[in-house]
Design a protein around this motif. Structure first.
Motif, PDB file in Angstrom:
ATOM      1  N   VAL A   9     -46.837  -1.519  11.138  1.00  0.00           N
ATOM      2  CA  VAL A   9     -46.447  -2.924  11.228  1.00  0.00           C
ATOM      3  C   VAL A   9     -45.165  -3.041  12.052  1.00  0.00           C
ATOM      4  O   VAL A   9     -44.437  -2.072  12.238  1.00  0.00           O
ATOM      5  CB  VAL A   9     -46.240  -3.553   9.829  1.00  0.00           C
ATOM      6  N   SER A  10     -44.901  -4.232  12.511  1.00  0.00           N
ATOM      7  CA  SER A  10     -43.674  -4.523  13.247  1.00  0.00           C
ATOM      8  C   SER A  10     -42.538  -4.775  12.249  1.00  0.00           C
ATOM      9  O   SER A  10     -42.790  -5.007  11.060  1.00  0.00           O
ATOM     10  CB  SER A  10     -43.880  -5.757  14.125  1.00  0.00           C
ATOM     11  N   PRO A  11     -41.291  -4.766  12.710  1.00  0.00           N
ATOM     12  CA  PRO A  11     -40.185  -5.081  11.799  1.00  0.00           C
ATOM     13  C   PRO A  11     -40.301  -6.468  11.164  1.00  0.00           C
ATOM     14  O   PRO A  11     -39.930  -6.643  10.008  1.00  0.00           O
ATOM     15  CB  PRO A  11     -38.952  -4.988  12.701  1.00  0.00           C
ATOM     16  N   SER A  12     -40.857  -7.438  11.886  1.00  0.00           N
ATOM     17  CA  SER A  12     -40.993  -8.777  11.295  1.00  0.00           C
ATOM     18  C   SER A  12     -42.015  -8.784  10.154  1.00  0.00           C
ATOM     19  O   SER A  12     -41.796  -9.414   9.119  1.00  0.00           O
ATOM     20  CB  SER A  12     -41.354  -9.813  12.363  1.00  0.00           C
ATOM     21  N   GLU A  13     -43.112  -8.051  10.337  1.00  0.00           N
ATOM     22  CA  GLU A  13     -44.109  -7.942   9.263  1.00  0.00           C
ATOM     23  C   GLU A  13     -43.535  -7.142   8.091  1.00  0.00           C
ATOM     24  O   GLU A  13     -43.742  -7.492   6.932  1.00  0.00           O
ATOM     25  CB  GLU A  13     -45.388  -7.284   9.783  1.00  0.00           C
ATOM     26  N   ALA A  14     -42.786  -6.084   8.381  1.00  0.00           N
ATOM     27  CA  ALA A  14     -42.148  -5.290   7.326  1.00  0.00           C
ATOM     28  C   ALA A  14     -41.151  -6.141   6.539  1.00  0.00           C
ATOM     29  O   ALA A  14     -41.080  -6.042   5.311  1.00  0.00           O
ATOM     30  CB  ALA A  14     -41.453  -4.072   7.926  1.00  0.00           C
ATOM     31  N   ALA A  15     -40.402  -6.991   7.242  1.00  0.00           N
ATOM     32  CA  ALA A  15     -39.441  -7.875   6.573  1.00  0.00           C
ATOM     33  C   ALA A  15     -40.166  -8.826   5.621  1.00  0.00           C
ATOM     34  O   ALA A  15     -39.699  -9.073   4.507  1.00  0.00           O
ATOM     35  CB  ALA A  15     -38.642  -8.657   7.607  1.00  0.00           C
ATOM     36  N   ARG A  16     -41.307  -9.338   6.046  1.00  0.00           N
ATOM     37  CA  ARG A  16     -42.083 -10.235   5.186  1.00  0.00           C
ATOM     38  C   ARG A  16     -42.570  -9.487   3.945  1.00  0.00           C
ATOM     39  O   ARG A  16     -42.476  -9.992   2.830  1.00  0.00           O
ATOM     40  CB  ARG A  16     -43.268 -10.822   5.949  1.00  0.00           C
ATOM     41  N   LEU A  17     -43.049  -8.271   4.137  1.00  0.00           N
ATOM     42  CA  LEU A  17     -43.559  -7.478   3.018  1.00  0.00           C
ATOM     43  C   LEU A  17     -42.448  -7.073   2.041  1.00  0.00           C
ATOM     44  O   LEU A  17     -42.664  -7.019   0.834  1.00  0.00           O
ATOM     45  CB  LEU A  17     -44.264  -6.220   3.533  1.00  0.00           C
ATOM     46  N   LEU A  18     -41.269  -6.788   2.574  1.00  0.00           N
ATOM     47  CA  LEU A  18     -40.156  -6.339   1.745  1.00  0.00           C
ATOM     48  C   LEU A  18     -39.307  -7.487   1.210  1.00  0.00           C
ATOM     49  O   LEU A  18     -38.458  -7.275   0.350  1.00  0.00           O
ATOM     50  CB  LEU A  18     -39.271  -5.373   2.536  1.00  0.00           C
ATOM     51  N   GLY A  19     -39.493  -8.681   1.749  1.00  0.00           N
ATOM     52  CA  GLY A  19     -38.712  -9.827   1.297  1.00  0.00           C
ATOM     53  C   GLY A  19     -37.267  -9.777   1.772  1.00  0.00           C
ATOM     54  O   GLY A  19     -36.349 -10.136   1.040  1.00  0.00           O
ATOM     55  N   THR A  21     -34.664  -9.584   5.738  1.00  0.00           N
ATOM     56  CA  THR A  21     -34.598 -10.060   7.112  1.00  0.00           C
ATOM     57  C   THR A  21     -34.993  -8.958   8.101  1.00  0.00           C
ATOM     58  O   THR A  21     -34.943  -7.770   7.775  1.00  0.00           O
ATOM     59  CB  THR A  21     -33.175 -10.531   7.464  1.00  0.00           C
ATOM     60  N   VAL A  22     -35.347  -9.378   9.308  1.00  0.00           N
ATOM     61  CA  VAL A  22     -35.704  -8.422  10.369  1.00  0.00           C
ATOM     62  C   VAL A  22     -34.512  -7.534  10.724  1.00  0.00           C
ATOM     63  O   VAL A  22     -34.679  -6.310  10.848  1.00  0.00           O
ATOM     64  CB  VAL A  22     -36.259  -9.161  11.609  1.00  0.00           C
ATOM     65  N   PRO A  23     -33.290  -8.084  10.879  1.00  0.00           N
ATOM     66  CA  PRO A  23     -32.155  -7.190  11.168  1.00  0.00           C
ATOM     67  C   PRO A  23     -31.940  -6.136  10.073  1.00  0.00           C
ATOM     68  O   PRO A  23     -31.571  -5.002  10.366  1.00  0.00           O
ATOM     69  CB  PRO A  23     -30.957  -8.133  11.262  1.00  0.00           C
ATOM     70  N   HIS A  24     -32.208  -6.487   8.826  1.00  0.00           N
ATOM     71  CA  HIS A  24     -32.057  -5.516   7.741  1.00  0.00           C
ATOM     72  C   HIS A  24     -33.094  -4.400   7.872  1.00  0.00           C
ATOM     73  O   HIS A  24     -32.773  -3.224   7.671  1.00  0.00           O
ATOM     74  CB  HIS A  24     -32.179  -6.206   6.380  1.00  0.00           C
ATOM     75  N   VAL A  25     -34.322  -4.749   8.231  1.00  0.00           N
ATOM     76  CA  VAL A  25     -35.366  -3.735   8.431  1.00  0.00           C
ATOM     77  C   VAL A  25     -34.973  -2.810   9.573  1.00  0.00           C
ATOM     78  O   VAL A  25     -35.110  -1.590   9.461  1.00  0.00           O
ATOM     79  CB  VAL A  25     -36.741  -4.391   8.711  1.00  0.00           C
ATOM     80  N   ARG A  26     -34.461  -3.365  10.668  1.00  0.00           N
ATOM     81  CA  ARG A  26     -34.034  -2.526  11.793  1.00  0.00           C
ATOM     82  C   ARG A  26     -32.893  -1.593  11.387  1.00  0.00           C
ATOM     83  O   ARG A  26     -32.846  -0.433  11.805  1.00  0.00           O
ATOM     84  CB  ARG A  26     -33.618  -3.401  12.970  1.00  0.00           C
ATOM     85  N   LEU A  27     -31.986  -2.081  10.557  1.00  0.00           N
ATOM     86  CA  LEU A  27     -30.894  -1.251  10.064  1.00  0.00           C
ATOM     87  C   LEU A  27     -31.436  -0.113   9.196  1.00  0.00           C
ATOM     88  O   LEU A  27     -31.001   1.031   9.322  1.00  0.00           O
ATOM     89  CB  LEU A  27     -29.904  -2.101   9.258  1.00  0.00           C
ATOM     90  N   LEU A  28     -32.401  -0.412   8.337  1.00  0.00           N
ATOM     91  CA  LEU A  28     -33.029   0.621   7.514  1.00  0.00           C
ATOM     92  C   LEU A  28     -33.700   1.686   8.386  1.00  0.00           C
ATOM     93  O   LEU A  28     -33.640   2.877   8.075  1.00  0.00           O
ATOM     94  CB  LEU A  28     -34.047   0.002   6.556  1.00  0.00           C
ATOM     95  N   CYS A  29     -34.311   1.254   9.482  1.00  0.00           N
ATOM     96  CA  CYS A  29     -34.947   2.200  10.409  1.00  0.00           C
ATOM     97  C   CYS A  29     -33.899   3.068  11.105  1.00  0.00           C
ATOM     98  O   CYS A  29     -34.057   4.286  11.204  1.00  0.00           O
ATOM     99  CB  CYS A  29     -35.776   1.451  11.449  1.00  0.00           C
ATOM    100  N   ARG A  30     -32.837   2.444  11.589  1.00  0.00           N
ATOM    101  CA  ARG A  30     -31.772   3.192  12.275  1.00  0.00           C
ATOM    102  C   ARG A  30     -31.101   4.195  11.347  1.00  0.00           C
ATOM    103  O   ARG A  30     -30.737   5.288  11.757  1.00  0.00           O
ATOM    104  CB  ARG A  30     -30.714   2.242  12.837  1.00  0.00           C
ATOM    105  N   ASN A  31     -30.921   3.817  10.073  1.00  0.00           N
ATOM    106  CA  ASN A  31     -30.263   4.691   9.105  1.00  0.00           C
ATOM    107  C   ASN A  31     -31.195   5.748   8.524  1.00  0.00           C
ATOM    108  O   ASN A  31     -30.757   6.601   7.769  1.00  0.00           O
ATOM    109  CB  ASN A  31     -29.659   3.869   7.965  1.00  0.00           C
ATOM    110  N   GLY A  32     -32.481   5.655   8.849  1.00  0.00           N
ATOM    111  CA  GLY A  32     -33.432   6.648   8.369  1.00  0.00           C
ATOM    112  C   GLY A  32     -33.957   6.403   6.964  1.00  0.00           C
ATOM    113  O   GLY A  32     -34.646   7.253   6.408  1.00  0.00           O
ATOM    114  N   LYS A  33     -33.636   5.258   6.380  1.00  0.00           N
ATOM    115  CA  LYS A  33     -34.139   4.961   5.039  1.00  0.00           C
ATOM    116  C   LYS A  33     -35.615   4.588   5.072  1.00  0.00           C
ATOM    117  O   LYS A  33     -36.328   4.764   4.094  1.00  0.00           O
ATOM    118  CB  LYS A  33     -33.313   3.857   4.393  1.00  0.00           C
ATOM    119  N   ILE A  34     -36.048   4.052   6.213  1.00  0.00           N
ATOM    120  CA  ILE A  34     -37.473   3.836   6.479  1.00  0.00           C
ATOM    121  C   ILE A  34     -37.767   4.624   7.752  1.00  0.00           C
ATOM    122  O   ILE A  34     -37.123   4.404   8.780  1.00  0.00           O
ATOM    123  CB  ILE A  34     -37.807   2.343   6.688  1.00  0.00           C
ATOM    124  N   LYS A  35     -38.714   5.539   7.673  1.00  0.00           N
ATOM    125  CA  LYS A  35     -39.063   6.352   8.840  1.00  0.00           C
ATOM    126  C   LYS A  35     -39.994   5.538   9.734  1.00  0.00           C
ATOM    127  O   LYS A  35     -41.079   5.158   9.319  1.00  0.00           O
ATOM    128  CB  LYS A  35     -39.720   7.651   8.400  1.00  0.00           C
TER     129      LYS A  35
END
Length: 77
Positions: A9-19, A21-35
């Protein structure tokens, strides 16, 4: 066997699933918390996130969030 892109999924779809924001999902990806799989597009870094990673992150936070009363966000079918 389904194509790998259909399992991501894209970060926007991941943000919707996780409840969140998109910037938060991107931060999680950059920090390695979401691979996620980084993809360069027009000089900009974008991510494709496997659904298995979304589920793993939800389970991890659900087990921690039980005490705080948070709920697991489930993907609608």
């Amino acid at each position: 066997m389904p194509h790998i892109a259909s399992q991501c999924v894209s970060p926007s779809e991941a943000a919707r699933l996780l409840g969140c924001t998109v910037p938060h999902v991107r931060l999680l990806c950059r920090n390695g918390k979401i691979k996620a799989k980084p993809i360069e597009f027009d000089g900009e870094k974008r991510y494709r996130i496997p659904l298995s990673e979304i589920e793993r992150y939800q389970k991890l936070n659900f087990s921690r969030g039980q005490k705080r009363g948070t709920k697991l966000v489930r993907r609608s079918k």
